[in-house]
Design a protein around this motif. Sequence first.
Motif, PDB file in Angstrom:
ATOM      1  N   GLY A   1      35.956  29.693  34.298  1.00  0.00           N
ATOM      2  CA  GLY A   1      35.036  28.875  35.072  1.00  0.00           C
ATOM      3  C   GLY A   1      34.879  29.326  36.519  1.00  0.00           C
ATOM      4  N   ASN A   2      35.543  30.386  36.897  1.00  0.00           N
ATOM      5  CA  ASN A   2      35.496  30.867  38.276  1.00  0.00           C
ATOM      6  C   ASN A   2      34.345  31.863  38.423  1.00  0.00           C
ATOM      7  OD1 ASN A   2      35.937  31.968  40.814  1.00  0.00           O
ATOM      8  ND2 ASN A   2      38.162  32.054  40.572  1.00  0.00           N
ATOM      9  N   ALA A   3      33.140  31.335  38.562  1.00  0.00           N
ATOM     10  CA  ALA A   3      31.931  32.173  38.601  1.00  0.00           C
ATOM     11  C   ALA A   3      31.938  33.205  39.731  1.00  0.00           C
ATOM     12  CB  ALA A   3      30.682  31.291  38.681  1.00  0.00           C
TER      13      ALA A   3
ATOM     14  N   LEU B   1      34.275  36.013  38.656  1.00  0.00           N
ATOM     15  CA  LEU B   1      33.684  36.755  37.528  1.00  0.00           C
ATOM     16  C   LEU B   1      32.572  37.676  38.003  1.00  0.00           C
ATOM     17  CD1 LEU B   1      33.587  33.998  34.782  1.00  0.00           C
ATOM     18  CD2 LEU B   1      34.827  36.162  34.676  1.00  0.00           C
ATOM     19  N   GLY B   2      31.755  37.204  38.929  1.00  0.00           N
ATOM     20  CA  GLY B   2      30.686  38.036  39.473  1.00  0.00           C
ATOM     21  C   GLY B   2      31.243  39.267  40.164  1.00  0.00           C
TER      22      GLY B   2
END
Length: 164
Positions: free
Chosen positions: A123-125, A128-129
């Motif tokens: 959930g750590n966008a 992740l990006g």
Amino acid sequence: MLESYLTLKPEFEIVMMEPQDCHEVSVLHAERFPRAWNDGEFHSLLSQEPVFGFVARQTNAFLRKPLPGFVLARHAAGEGEILTIAVQPKLARTGLGWRLMQAALREAQARGGETMFLEVDGGNAPALGLYRKLGFEKVGERKAYYADDKGAKSTALVMRRVLR
């Protein structure tokens, strides 16, 4: 307009983490993660031969500020692993995380690493990006791996990047 003249854009150098950095690193880790590692844990990890890290230091600050960011990693048998990374919230999206990760990737490669692994909360966008821009790809999942401060569980994504 006058305020922009009085505000310095922060400049950073990325240097190898030393044992004396462990307290500052643990303070930042506690601000960014629900299960914080203490300075003794960081010191114990850093004292192991395959473990290395980098810290960011602001070079144009008049007063000593909180540690801007750090990364801790290890290398063994051709594989590297990012153990943890953190950047001050106010410095998000400034490229500091990118620079810290690049330092860790270069060091792992210099030590003979062929691949680098990491785990990240699914959930750590923002993370992740960053990892995807750095060339990491998802290779696995660990369901209900992370727990937040309220006990909610989330999936850890296992990601890998080829270094060679």
